[in-house]
Design an enzyme around this catalytic site. Structure first.
Site, PDB file in Angstrom:
ATOM      1  N   LYS A 193       0.867  -1.181   0.000  1.00 22.54           N
ATOM      2  CA  LYS A 193       0.000   0.000   0.000  1.00 22.54           C
ATOM      3  C   LYS A 193       0.899   1.226   0.000  1.00 22.54           C
ATOM      4  O   LYS A 193       1.664   1.450   0.929  1.00 22.54           O
ATOM      5  CB  LYS A 193      -0.913   0.006   1.224  1.00 22.54           C
ATOM      6  CG  LYS A 193      -1.756   1.268   1.280  1.00 22.54           C
ATOM      7  CD  LYS A 193      -2.798   1.206   2.372  1.00 22.54           C
ATOM      8  CE  LYS A 193      -3.610   2.485   2.394  1.00 22.54           C
ATOM      9  NZ  LYS A 193      -4.650   2.443   3.423  1.00 22.54           N
ATOM     10  N   ARG A 203     -10.785   9.873   1.695  1.00 29.21           N
ATOM     11  CA  ARG A 203     -10.630  10.593   2.973  1.00 29.21           C
ATOM     12  C   ARG A 203     -11.729  11.632   3.135  1.00 29.21           C
ATOM     13  O   ARG A 203     -12.158  11.906   4.265  1.00 29.21           O
ATOM     14  CB  ARG A 203      -9.227  11.212   3.057  1.00 29.21           C
ATOM     15  CG  ARG A 203      -8.153  10.112   3.159  1.00 29.21           C
ATOM     16  CD  ARG A 203      -6.741  10.689   3.205  1.00 29.21           C
ATOM     17  NE  ARG A 203      -5.751   9.619   3.087  1.00 29.21           N
ATOM     18  CZ  ARG A 203      -4.456   9.816   2.894  1.00 29.21           C
ATOM     19  NH1 ARG A 203      -3.984  11.063   2.796  1.00 29.21           N
ATOM     20  NH2 ARG A 203      -3.625   8.797   2.803  1.00 29.21           N
ATOM     21  N   LYS A 215       1.162  10.074   5.778  1.00 35.17           N
ATOM     22  CA  LYS A 215       1.215   8.659   6.151  1.00 35.17           C
ATOM     23  C   LYS A 215       2.503   7.988   5.666  1.00 35.17           C
ATOM     24  O   LYS A 215       2.576   6.762   5.577  1.00 35.17           O
ATOM     25  CB  LYS A 215      -0.027   7.948   5.599  1.00 35.17           C
ATOM     26  CG  LYS A 215      -1.340   8.489   6.192  1.00 35.17           C
ATOM     27  CD  LYS A 215      -2.539   7.598   5.871  1.00 35.17           C
ATOM     28  CE  LYS A 215      -3.796   8.067   6.597  1.00 35.17           C
ATOM     29  NZ  LYS A 215      -4.951   7.161   6.380  1.00 35.17           N
ATOM     30  N   GLU A 231       7.606  -6.810   1.379  1.00 34.20           N
ATOM     31  CA  GLU A 231       6.288  -6.827   2.034  1.00 34.20           C
ATOM     32  C   GLU A 231       5.531  -8.111   1.670  1.00 34.20           C
ATOM     33  O   GLU A 231       4.831  -8.685   2.506  1.00 34.20           O
ATOM     34  CB  GLU A 231       5.462  -5.598   1.627  1.00 34.20           C
ATOM     35  CG  GLU A 231       5.968  -4.279   2.202  1.00 34.20           C
ATOM     36  CD  GLU A 231       5.665  -4.121   3.700  1.00 34.20           C
ATOM     37  OE1 GLU A 231       5.056  -5.013   4.309  1.00 34.20           O
ATOM     38  OE2 GLU A 231       6.067  -3.069   4.262  1.00 34.20           O
ATOM     39  N   LYS A 246      -2.050  -1.594  -3.984  1.00 30.79           N
ATOM     40  CA  LYS A 246      -2.902  -0.414  -3.951  1.00 30.79           C
ATOM     41  C   LYS A 246      -2.063   0.857  -4.025  1.00 30.79           C
ATOM     42  O   LYS A 246      -1.097   0.963  -3.271  1.00 30.79           O
ATOM     43  CB  LYS A 246      -3.698  -0.441  -2.643  1.00 30.79           C
ATOM     44  CG  LYS A 246      -4.532   0.775  -2.407  1.00 30.79           C
ATOM     45  CD  LYS A 246      -5.186   0.676  -1.066  1.00 30.79           C
ATOM     46  CE  LYS A 246      -5.909   1.971  -0.785  1.00 30.79           C
ATOM     47  NZ  LYS A 246      -6.438   2.043   0.534  1.00 30.79           N
ATOM     48  N   SER A 272     -10.070   5.482  -4.924  1.00 27.86           N
ATOM     49  CA  SER A 272     -11.042   6.566  -5.115  1.00 27.86           C
ATOM     50  C   SER A 272     -10.557   7.620  -6.114  1.00 27.86           C
ATOM     51  O   SER A 272     -11.319   8.056  -6.979  1.00 27.86           O
ATOM     52  CB  SER A 272     -11.348   7.213  -3.771  1.00 27.86           C
ATOM     53  OG  SER A 272     -10.170   7.702  -3.156  1.00 27.86           O
ATOM     54  N   TYR A 311     -14.818   1.108  -7.301  1.00 27.88           N
ATOM     55  CA  TYR A 311     -16.045   1.877  -7.076  1.00 27.88           C
ATOM     56  C   TYR A 311     -16.973   1.785  -8.283  1.00 27.88           C
ATOM     57  O   TYR A 311     -18.132   2.172  -8.197  1.00 27.88           O
ATOM     58  CB  TYR A 311     -15.691   3.338  -6.776  1.00 27.88           C
ATOM     59  CG  TYR A 311     -14.883   3.456  -5.513  1.00 27.88           C
ATOM     60  CD1 TYR A 311     -15.508   3.468  -4.274  1.00 27.88           C
ATOM     61  CD2 TYR A 311     -13.488   3.482  -5.547  1.00 27.88           C
ATOM     62  CE1 TYR A 311     -14.761   3.525  -3.099  1.00 27.88           C
ATOM     63  CE2 TYR A 311     -12.737   3.530  -4.386  1.00 27.88           C
ATOM     64  CZ  TYR A 311     -13.388   3.550  -3.170  1.00 27.88           C
ATOM     65  OH  TYR A 311     -12.654   3.586  -2.016  1.00 27.88           O
TER      66      TYR A 311
HETATM   67  C1  PBG Z   1      -7.582   3.527   5.393  1.00 28.20           C
HETATM   68  C2  PBG Z   1      -7.814   3.284   3.961  1.00 28.20           C
HETATM   69  C3  PBG Z   1      -7.591   4.200   2.927  1.00 28.20           C
HETATM   70  C4  PBG Z   1      -8.074   3.613   1.774  1.00 28.20           C
HETATM   71  C5  PBG Z   1      -8.556   2.336   2.114  1.00 28.20           C
HETATM   72  N1  PBG Z   1      -8.366   2.151   3.485  1.00 28.20           N
HETATM   73  C6  PBG Z   1      -7.082   5.591   2.933  1.00 28.20           C
HETATM   74  C7  PBG Z   1      -5.773   5.902   3.492  1.00 28.20           C
HETATM   75  O1  PBG Z   1      -4.914   5.039   3.692  1.00 28.20           O
HETATM   76  O2  PBG Z   1      -5.592   7.085   3.796  1.00 28.20           O
HETATM   77  C8  PBG Z   1      -8.086   4.294   0.439  1.00 28.20           C
HETATM   78  C9  PBG Z   1      -9.063   3.807  -0.540  1.00 28.20           C
HETATM   79  C10 PBG Z   1      -9.357   4.715  -1.658  1.00 28.20           C
HETATM   80  O3  PBG Z   1      -8.783   5.803  -1.850  1.00 28.20           O
HETATM   81  O4  PBG Z   1     -10.238   4.333  -2.429  1.00 28.20           O
HETATM   82  N2  PBG Z   1      -6.652   2.812   6.054  1.00 28.20           N
END
Ligand code: PBG
Length: 323
Positions: A193, A203, A215, A231, A246, A272, A311
């Site tokens: 990720k 968010r 993050k 990982e 991701k 997203s 989505y």
């Molecule tokens: C939270 C999480 C996130 C997403 C899935 N789980 C956001 C982040 O890490 O800030 C993002 C999914 C998306 O943007 O569609 N842990």
């Protein structure tokens, strides 16, 4: 003469030699829920809402009717329930657990539910882990995450999906699930990720952006491909059932690496921002959303992902029927 154009001369031959096909049974539809009587639009994620308790059941039914049998639930938690210690994440009557129980009561095993394991929806700091003096605590967070996974499993969540990127969380979750009799619950780990700029609309949906900092001390540096292999090795050793990359469409190299490096199912999350870009380009008249989404998701599968979180799962399922 070798003429590859022979393969392309008509629709039947093109279909005959087509290498991969999208299938709705591989899609996971993310859904947002909140604790209010009506659903509310998410402006940056056009077509998606924070759903109320009744609407989420209707949305599940719609998904099932279109051949989508797995959803990922993301709860938007009221501000007054967010704390720095995130205890709401462990409340067995929290929004996530209450809605899960209701969905499972209605649809049983026809519908699989993915539960997000990370603290950000519950955190007044907007981080995936516990924060102390500006640092994200690893081992303390992992302890909470494992308990959170058990609470969600008890409510009926089928697939636990740690999205937090703390070290050692998969083995901790697996151990505590097993100790509590949940040997059959799957872990779909967010293995690679990345600290991406494409999570913005998500968010917004959860109002979960970090209050301070970013993050980058836990999500991966998007310059790194080999580190994704590290990982992967860890998650496989720790007992992940499904490994995820991701975002998806910008990380096809990583998806392809995973496909050749493991026999586990590889998932990809078309996030997203990736979805919102296509919607915005469509709305501006620059391309057709459904055609472009179909191409993007096909590319994600071609790179090696079998499971795809998107989505656009509902739109693509209609599109596939028209092909
Ligand atoms: C939270 C999480 C996130 C997403 C899935 N789980 C956001 C982040 O890490 O800030 C993002 C999914 C998306 O943007 O569609 N842990």
């Amino acid at each position: 003469m070798i003429r590859p154009r022979r393969f392309r001369q008509n629709n039947v031959i093109r279909n005959l030699v087509q290498e991969i096909r999208l299938d709705t049974s591989n899609f996971i539809l993310p859904l947002f829920i909140h604790d209010q009587v009506e659903s509310v639009d998410i402006p940056s994620l056009s077509g998606h809402k924070r759903l109320d308790a009744i609407s989420v059941l209707k949305q599940c039914e719609l998904a099932l009717n279109k051949g989508i049998n797995t959803i990922a639930l993301f709860p938007s938690i009221d501000d007054d329930k967010k704390t720095s210690t995130c205890e709401e994440a462990l409340n067995e009557d929290n929004l996530m657990c209450t809605v899960t129980r209701r969905i499972k009561k209605t649809f049983g095993d026809d519908l699989m539910i993915v539960g997000d394991i990370a603290l950000d929806p519950y955190s007044s700091d907007g981080h995936d882990g516990l924060v102390k003096d500006g640092q994200i605590l690893n081992d303390e967070t992992v302890e909470v995450l494992a308990k959170m996974a058990v609470v969600q499993a008890e409510s009926g969540v089928d697939i636990l999906a740690p999205s937090d990127m703390m070290d050692g969380r998969v083995i901790a979750i697996r151990d505590l699930l097993d100790q509590n009799g949940f040997q059959n619950k799957l872990i779909m780990s967010y293995t690679a990720k990345y600290a991406s700029n494409f999570y913005g609309p998500f968010r917004d949906a959860l109002d979960s952006a970090p209050k301070e900092g970013d993050k980058k001390t836990y999500q991966m540096n998007f310059s790194n491909r080999l580190e994704a292999g590290l990982e992967l090795d860890l998650d496989v050793a720790e007992g992940a059932d499904i490994v995820m990359v991701k975002p998806a469409s910008l990380y096809l190299d990583v998806i392809s690496d995973y496909r050749s490096a493991t026999t586990l199912p590889v998932a990809a999350y078309h996030v997203s921002g990736e979805y919102a870009m296509l919607k915005a380009a469509h709305e501006a008249g620059y391309l057709n959303f459904e055609d472009a989404l179909f191409e993007v998701l096909t590319s994600i599968k071609r790179a090696g992902a079998s499971v795809i979180l998107t989505y656009g799962a509902l739109e693509v399922s209609d599109y596939l029927k028209k092909l």
